[in-house]
Design a protein around this motif. Structure first.
Motif, PDB file in Angstrom:
ATOM      1  N   UNK A  54     -14.130 -58.518  -8.282  1.00  0.00           N
ATOM      2  CA  UNK A  54     -13.311 -57.931  -7.222  1.00  0.00           C
ATOM      3  C   UNK A  54     -14.048 -56.663  -6.773  1.00  0.00           C
ATOM      4  N   UNK A  55     -14.957 -56.838  -5.808  1.00  0.00           N
ATOM      5  CA  UNK A  55     -15.991 -55.821  -5.551  1.00  0.00           C
ATOM      6  C   UNK A  55     -15.703 -55.061  -4.264  1.00  0.00           C
ATOM      7  N   UNK A  56     -15.514 -53.732  -4.399  1.00  0.00           N
ATOM      8  CA  UNK A  56     -15.155 -52.971  -3.200  1.00  0.00           C
ATOM      9  C   UNK A  56     -16.030 -51.760  -2.925  1.00  0.00           C
ATOM     10  N   UNK A  57     -17.067 -51.503  -3.708  1.00  0.00           N
ATOM     11  CA  UNK A  57     -17.969 -50.383  -3.414  1.00  0.00           C
ATOM     12  C   UNK A  57     -19.097 -50.924  -2.528  1.00  0.00           C
ATOM     13  N   UNK A  58     -18.858 -50.949  -1.228  1.00  0.00           N
ATOM     14  CA  UNK A  58     -19.784 -51.589  -0.292  1.00  0.00           C
ATOM     15  C   UNK A  58     -20.733 -50.606   0.377  1.00  0.00           C
ATOM     16  N   UNK A  59     -20.284 -49.401   0.643  1.00  0.00           N
ATOM     17  CA  UNK A  59     -21.068 -48.439   1.420  1.00  0.00           C
ATOM     18  C   UNK A  59     -21.877 -47.510   0.511  1.00  0.00           C
ATOM     19  N   UNK A  60     -22.828 -46.825   1.113  1.00  0.00           N
ATOM     20  CA  UNK A  60     -23.600 -45.801   0.408  1.00  0.00           C
ATOM     21  C   UNK A  60     -22.709 -44.583   0.154  1.00  0.00           C
ATOM     22  N   UNK A  61     -23.105 -43.683  -0.754  1.00  0.00           N
ATOM     23  CA  UNK A  61     -22.245 -42.544  -1.096  1.00  0.00           C
ATOM     24  C   UNK A  61     -21.823 -41.691   0.090  1.00  0.00           C
ATOM     25  N   UNK A  62     -22.668 -41.574   1.089  1.00  0.00           N
ATOM     26  CA  UNK A  62     -22.292 -40.757   2.239  1.00  0.00           C
ATOM     27  C   UNK A  62     -21.334 -41.474   3.185  1.00  0.00           C
ATOM     28  N   UNK A  63     -21.088 -42.766   2.951  1.00  0.00           N
ATOM     29  CA  UNK A  63     -20.088 -43.492   3.725  1.00  0.00           C
ATOM     30  C   UNK A  63     -20.622 -44.441   4.772  1.00  0.00           C
ATOM     31  N   UNK A  64     -21.940 -44.615   4.842  1.00  0.00           N
ATOM     32  CA  UNK A  64     -22.520 -45.564   5.794  1.00  0.00           C
ATOM     33  C   UNK A  64     -22.918 -46.835   5.034  1.00  0.00           C
ATOM     34  N   UNK A  65     -23.035 -47.931   5.770  1.00  0.00           N
ATOM     35  CA  UNK A  65     -23.488 -49.165   5.141  1.00  0.00           C
ATOM     36  C   UNK A  65     -24.987 -49.098   4.856  1.00  0.00           C
ATOM     37  N   UNK A  66     -25.399 -49.799   3.810  1.00  0.00           N
ATOM     38  CA  UNK A  66     -26.820 -49.991   3.558  1.00  0.00           C
ATOM     39  C   UNK A  66     -27.421 -50.879   4.650  1.00  0.00           C
ATOM     40  N   UNK A  67     -28.740 -50.895   4.749  1.00  0.00           N
ATOM     41  CA  UNK A  67     -29.400 -51.727   5.757  1.00  0.00           C
ATOM     42  C   UNK A  67     -28.960 -53.182   5.627  1.00  0.00           C
ATOM     43  N   UNK A  68     -28.797 -53.631   4.403  1.00  0.00           N
ATOM     44  CA  UNK A  68     -28.204 -54.947   4.130  1.00  0.00           C
ATOM     45  C   UNK A  68     -26.743 -54.699   3.796  1.00  0.00           C
TER      46      UNK A  68
END
Length: 459
Positions: free
Chosen positions: A124-138
């Protein structure tokens, strides 16, 4: 009898869907699926014989990164502690962990789960974004790291990307410390699409609206309608009374009641926790043929409360077990406390039993095998043709399992002592645990220690 495309194992006792059966030879193919279950077999002179063989268990609810904080929150604060004070520390960890650290933590967790009898997991995976709050390139970067951990350890996985849009009911905006979780329906569907090429016999991809407070009923309906047919849907529901009361205040309905009034809940769904139910909700859940995802060790650790197990069993409800925040990684402990919690609540004994199966351990073990397999969306939980060759071998040389009638084996496994009686573990026909040790345990442990050296400063 072994060939390049067929593999076998002889079990003196094998736990088949109908119960323990003597003299069974298991056959599986090169793809890791059972191809034949041979009963009334005779062992050959050259093949090894194993005493007690059971299907592996599915861990139907996991937040792998939370393994990093297990044991770090058991210190009383100045005021009353609760799920909600625990959550604040969890957010601190979630903000700090890198994708590579997620893989190291997940690998540690999965190796531990494998050694204790789980052969597949629903993440149940919900840590999707980088720490600063933007998405990774993938956009699926962190999901892929967790899947890589499963692949490297041999754990089967159902990856469930989580829709998480709000901090609470009435569309309350997310807190700043929830910024890594922030997703909408379109973004979750993009993540799922990016994971399509990860799917294989060991990996499935479903979806998880986080909860009714973090995703609106309209979002959930839109997401479910857009999912590929037959994919699994998991959701947290009615875990805490504060959540129940907030749902009533916002909508006039209890969480499970609201879910059933707004969604078509069926076999694809796993309702995680469902700790606080009334009789009408118990009946609806059971009738829907969804799976209740009971996580006893976490529910005990966080003070959630007790699932309404006796009434749910009486209504023929389906259920399985998960380790959630990973205060424990043990199949035995989860099942043991599923029963013990009910004994404490009812001030009675042998609660989880039905007519025709009075042995509590046997009933719970088989039900959790079936419920977990359903929640995973994969063909698991049975020593049966075309199912995955995922199985565990109990240590029949341990004193707890010697000179026993086979009917007493699971009772001894579940209710006697704290030694790990799971000796060997196979997933997809590949041995991943031998004599209680994972095949890559030393390297996995070293990677985890290095990771935690960096994270422990967050305490």
């Amino acid at each position: 009898m072994n060939t390049s495309s067929t593999h076998t194992l002889f079990a003196q006792q094998a736990l088949l869907p109908e119960g323990w059966v003597a003299n069974v030879r298991l056959h599986w193919d090169a793809q890791g699926n059972f191809s034949q279950i041979e009963t009334a077999a005779t062992p050959t002179a050259y093949e090894p014989q194993y005493g007690y063989v059971s299907p592996g268990m599915t861990n139907l609810h996991s937040h792998a990164f939370q393994r990093a904080m297990a044991g770090m929150t058991e210190i009383a604060g100045e005021g009353p502690d609760s799920f909600w004070t625990w959550r604040d520390l969890m957010y601190r960890y979630a903000l700090a962990i890198s994708p590579e650290q997620m893989q190291a933590i997940a690998a540690q967790l999965y190796s531990e789960c494998l050694r204790h009898g789980y052969t597949s997991i629903c993440e149940f995976h919900y840590v999707h974004r980088a720490p600063e709050g933007v998405f990774y390139a993938d956009i699926a970067e962190t999901s892929k790291q967790v899947i890589a951990a499963a692949n490297s350890t041999g754990m089967g996985i159902s990856m469930l990307p989580v829709l998480y849009s709000y901090a609470d009911f009435n569309h309350q905006p997310l807190r700043d410390d929830q910024r890594r979780f922030n997703t909408n329906v379109e973004q979750i569907l993009q993540i799922i699409q990016a994971l399509e090429n990860q799917r294989n016999a060991q990996v499935e991809v479903g979806v998880a609206p986080h909860s009714l407070r973090a995703a609106s009923t309209e979002q959930i309906a839109e997401l479910v309608a857009a999912m590929p047919q037959g994919r699994q849907i998991h959701i947290h529901i009615a875990e805490q009374m504060r959540e129940v009361n907030a749902c009533i205040a916002a909508t006039g309905k209890r969480p499970v009641e609201l879910l059933f009034d707004t969604q078509s809940v069926d076999e694809r769904w796993c309702l995680v926790h469902a700790t606080h139910l009334n009789q009408h909700e118990v009946a609806n859940m059971a009738a829907s043929k969804s799976v209740a995802g009971i996580c006893t060790s976490t529910e005990g650790n966080l003070g959630d409360g007790f699932f309404e197990l006796p009434d749910y069993i009486a209504a023929q409800g389906r259920f399985g077990i998960g380790t959630d925040s990973h205060a424990s990684q043990s199949v035995v402990e989860e099942i043991r406390w599923l029963e013990y919690g009910q004994r404490l609540k009812a001030q009675g004994r042998n609660i989880a039993s039905v007519k025709g199966q009075r042995r509590v351990a046997d009933y719970l073990w088989q039900q959790c095998l079936q419920g977990g397999a359903q929640a995973s969306g994969r063909k698991l939980g049975q020593l049966k043709i075309e199912h995955r060759a995922d199985f565990i071998i109990f240590d029949d040389q341990h004193p707890n399992l010697q000179n026993l009638d086979v009917a007493d084996v699971l009772s001894s496994v579940v209710f006697t002592g704290n030694d790990n009686l799971i000796r060997d573990v196979f997933v997809g026909g590949q041995q991943v645990v031998a004599a209680g040790r994972h095949r890559d345990q030393a390297q996995i442990n070293a990677n985890y220690v290095a990771c935690m050296r960096q994270l422990r400063q967050l305490k």
